[in-house]
Write a protein that holds these residues in place. Sequence first.
Motif, PDB file in Angstrom:
ATOM      1  N   LEU A 258       0.836  -1.203   0.000  1.00 50.19           N
ATOM      2  CA  LEU A 258       0.000   0.000   0.000  1.00 50.19           C
ATOM      3  C   LEU A 258       0.872   1.255   0.000  1.00 50.19           C
ATOM      4  CD1 LEU A 258      -2.829  -1.051   2.492  1.00 50.19           C
ATOM      5  CD2 LEU A 258      -3.009  -0.767   0.018  1.00 50.19           C
ATOM      6  N   GLU A 259       1.992   1.192   0.719  1.00 54.63           N
ATOM      7  CA  GLU A 259       2.922   2.318   0.723  1.00 54.63           C
ATOM      8  C   GLU A 259       3.461   2.568  -0.689  1.00 54.63           C
ATOM      9  OE1 GLU A 259       6.322   3.895   3.768  1.00 54.63           O
ATOM     10  OE2 GLU A 259       6.468   1.796   3.141  1.00 54.63           O
ATOM     11  N   ASP A 260       3.701   1.495  -1.428  1.00 55.08           N
ATOM     12  CA  ASP A 260       4.232   1.612  -2.785  1.00 55.08           C
ATOM     13  C   ASP A 260       3.242   2.279  -3.739  1.00 55.08           C
ATOM     14  OD1 ASP A 260       6.602   0.442  -2.046  1.00 55.08           O
ATOM     15  OD2 ASP A 260       6.072  -1.558  -2.763  1.00 55.08           O
ATOM     16  N   ILE A 261       1.945   2.210  -3.422  1.00 59.21           N
ATOM     17  CA  ILE A 261       0.951   2.834  -4.307  1.00 59.21           C
ATOM     18  C   ILE A 261       0.450   4.161  -3.735  1.00 59.21           C
ATOM     19  CG2 ILE A 261       0.241   0.687  -5.412  1.00 59.21           C
ATOM     20  CD1 ILE A 261      -2.154   0.539  -3.575  1.00 59.21           C
ATOM     21  N   GLY A 262       1.219   4.728  -2.802  1.00 64.26           N
ATOM     22  CA  GLY A 262       0.940   6.090  -2.369  1.00 64.26           C
ATOM     23  C   GLY A 262       0.251   6.279  -1.047  1.00 64.26           C
ATOM     24  N   PHE A 263       0.056   5.216  -0.277  1.00 66.74           N
ATOM     25  CA  PHE A 263      -0.574   5.352   1.034  1.00 66.74           C
ATOM     26  C   PHE A 263       0.461   5.780   2.073  1.00 66.74           C
ATOM     27  CE2 PHE A 263      -3.976   3.048  -0.917  1.00 66.74           C
ATOM     28  CZ  PHE A 263      -5.105   3.299  -0.154  1.00 66.74           C
ATOM     29  N   TYR A 264       0.040   6.644   2.982  1.00 62.53           N
ATOM     30  CA  TYR A 264       0.849   6.979   4.150  1.00 62.53           C
ATOM     31  C   TYR A 264       0.557   5.905   5.194  1.00 62.53           C
ATOM     32  CZ  TYR A 264       2.486   9.450   8.319  1.00 62.53           C
ATOM     33  OH  TYR A 264       3.133   9.792   9.477  1.00 62.53           O
ATOM     34  N   CYS A 265       1.551   5.127   5.539  1.00 66.99           N
ATOM     35  CA  CYS A 265       1.329   3.944   6.381  1.00 66.99           C
ATOM     36  C   CYS A 265       1.899   4.116   7.782  1.00 66.99           C
ATOM     37  CB  CYS A 265       1.948   2.709   5.726  1.00 66.99           C
ATOM     38  SG  CYS A 265       1.226   2.286   4.117  1.00 66.99           S
ATOM     39  N   VAL A 266       1.102   3.717   8.763  1.00 64.17           N
ATOM     40  CA  VAL A 266       1.510   3.705  10.166  1.00 64.17           C
ATOM     41  C   VAL A 266       1.170   2.329  10.725  1.00 64.17           C
ATOM     42  CG1 VAL A 266       1.179   4.696  12.460  1.00 64.17           C
ATOM     43  CG2 VAL A 266       1.114   6.173  10.440  1.00 64.17           C
ATOM     44  N   ASP A 267       2.145   1.672  11.365  1.00 62.50           N
ATOM     45  CA  ASP A 267       1.917   0.315  11.859  1.00 62.50           C
ATOM     46  C   ASP A 267       1.972   0.272  13.383  1.00 62.50           C
ATOM     47  OD1 ASP A 267       1.491  -2.393  11.838  1.00 62.50           O
ATOM     48  OD2 ASP A 267       3.557  -2.929  11.399  1.00 62.50           O
ATOM     49  N   ASN A 268       1.091  -0.553  13.957  1.00 69.38           N
ATOM     50  CA  ASN A 268       1.087  -0.850  15.390  1.00 69.38           C
ATOM     51  C   ASN A 268       0.914   0.395  16.257  1.00 69.38           C
ATOM     52  OD1 ASN A 268       1.151  -2.727  17.479  1.00 69.38           O
ATOM     53  ND2 ASN A 268       3.337  -2.427  17.839  1.00 69.38           N
TER      54      ASN A 268
ATOM     55  N   SER B 273      -4.780  19.073   5.213  1.00 68.65           N
ATOM     56  CA  SER B 273      -3.837  17.963   5.304  1.00 68.65           C
ATOM     57  C   SER B 273      -3.416  17.519   3.908  1.00 68.65           C
ATOM     58  CB  SER B 273      -4.471  16.780   6.049  1.00 68.65           C
ATOM     59  OG  SER B 273      -3.637  15.645   5.988  1.00 68.65           O
ATOM     60  N   GLU B 274      -2.130  17.268   3.749  1.00 67.96           N
ATOM     61  CA  GLU B 274      -1.615  16.838   2.455  1.00 67.96           C
ATOM     62  C   GLU B 274      -1.763  15.337   2.244  1.00 67.96           C
ATOM     63  OE1 GLU B 274       2.401  18.111   2.137  1.00 67.96           O
ATOM     64  OE2 GLU B 274       1.924  20.255   2.153  1.00 67.96           O
ATOM     65  N   VAL B 275      -2.213  14.639   3.278  1.00 70.68           N
ATOM     66  CA  VAL B 275      -2.373  13.186   3.198  1.00 70.68           C
ATOM     67  C   VAL B 275      -3.743  12.857   2.619  1.00 70.68           C
ATOM     68  CG1 VAL B 275      -2.419  11.032   4.487  1.00 70.68           C
ATOM     69  CG2 VAL B 275      -0.864  12.861   5.178  1.00 70.68           C
ATOM     70  N   SER B 276      -3.759  12.122   1.524  1.00 65.83           N
ATOM     71  CA  SER B 276      -5.031  11.764   0.889  1.00 65.83           C
ATOM     72  C   SER B 276      -5.359  10.282   1.021  1.00 65.83           C
ATOM     73  CB  SER B 276      -5.007  12.144  -0.597  1.00 65.83           C
ATOM     74  OG  SER B 276      -3.962  11.448  -1.270  1.00 65.83           O
ATOM     75  N   LYS B 277      -4.326   9.465   1.320  1.00 64.82           N
ATOM     76  CA  LYS B 277      -4.542   8.020   1.479  1.00 64.82           C
ATOM     77  C   LYS B 277      -3.738   7.533   2.682  1.00 64.82           C
ATOM     78  CE  LYS B 277      -3.186   6.892  -2.701  1.00 64.82           C
ATOM     79  NZ  LYS B 277      -2.912   6.085  -3.918  1.00 64.82           N
ATOM     80  N   VAL B 278      -4.425   6.937   3.645  1.00 64.23           N
ATOM     81  CA  VAL B 278      -3.795   6.487   4.883  1.00 64.23           C
ATOM     82  C   VAL B 278      -4.085   5.010   5.103  1.00 64.23           C
ATOM     83  CG1 VAL B 278      -3.760   6.718   7.397  1.00 64.23           C
ATOM     84  CG2 VAL B 278      -3.940   8.752   5.973  1.00 64.23           C
ATOM     85  N   ALA B 279      -3.059   4.260   5.509  1.00 62.57           N
ATOM     86  CA  ALA B 279      -3.237   2.858   5.902  1.00 62.57           C
ATOM     87  C   ALA B 279      -2.708   2.696   7.319  1.00 62.57           C
ATOM     88  CB  ALA B 279      -2.502   1.928   4.947  1.00 62.57           C
ATOM     89  N   LEU B 280      -3.546   2.234   8.214  1.00 58.13           N
ATOM     90  CA  LEU B 280      -3.186   2.071   9.622  1.00 58.13           C
ATOM     91  C   LEU B 280      -3.156   0.592   9.968  1.00 58.13           C
ATOM     92  CD1 LEU B 280      -2.734   3.148  12.511  1.00 58.13           C
ATOM     93  CD2 LEU B 280      -5.222   3.322  12.741  1.00 58.13           C
ATOM     94  N   GLY B 281      -1.993   0.090  10.394  1.00 56.23           N
ATOM     95  CA  GLY B 281      -1.856  -1.312  10.764  1.00 56.23           C
ATOM     96  C   GLY B 281      -2.170  -1.550  12.226  1.00 56.23           C
TER      97      GLY B 281
END
Length: 288
Positions: A21-31, A49-57
Amino acid sequence: MRFVVVTGMSGGGKSTALKMLEDIGFYCVDNLPVSLIEKFAELVSMPGSEVSKVALGLDARSGQAFGDVTEILENLKRSGCKLEILFMDADKSVLIKRYKETRRIHPLAAEGRVEDGVRAEQQMMEKIRRHADYVIDTSLLLTRELKEELDRIFVENAEYNSLIVTVMSFGFKHGIPADSDLVLDVRFLPNPFYIDDLKHKTGNDREVQEYVMSFPEAEMFMTKLTDLLQFLLPNYVKEGKYRLVIAIGCTGGKHRSVTLANELYGRMKDRGKYGMKLYHRDINQQGK
């Protein structure tokens, strides 16, 4: 903003999914600690906010606090946050095998057996799994195939039913695949093995394909099987099935079964909103 919560079983592929998901432009945060989920969602959703796509693990490393996750996510949805839940899963036996191969300690089995940790985690995750928007079973998936599934959901934005269908060819002389859901015997068709020009070829070769499909019984079989699957697949989805293995077998798994598996995959891959994969188990085995 697209807000995706990536969770699931330890060893199910969550970390790999986050990297993709990070590779396709998501800002990723884990744990992230469970207590900070709502604050995090508030911050990334702020105007400007400049973040348009977020993935939270989120996973079992959160400990007992993970029991509050489903309620927190539901509260976020009620407050207007349009989040999606991606649940990464795999068979119990596969999860145990992966932990034993990597020699890692399961987060819920620090001093016990991996099996006990997996069982406890399945119970912990049951509720959020039921609420997931997408469930990907990685038991049989290659890394490349996982990327294809994630691209379908988060790049192509295609409708996704969380059902991955594997069409597998095999040879009965090498045993029926243990993970098969539907087993189909195509030994009623003439065997190309007994034709000198075809004996050393496989169902991936045009000459074998033309020979097998030249019989009206082969075309009738494919028509009836395709019709059956078009009825079955939506009903499997309705009942919450996430993986289906269709095993097509002939004697050696090189000619007839390979041909018909290829044919079925070609006919079904664009007919539904399912993940489709093709696998020839015994094509390199010796014999007929």
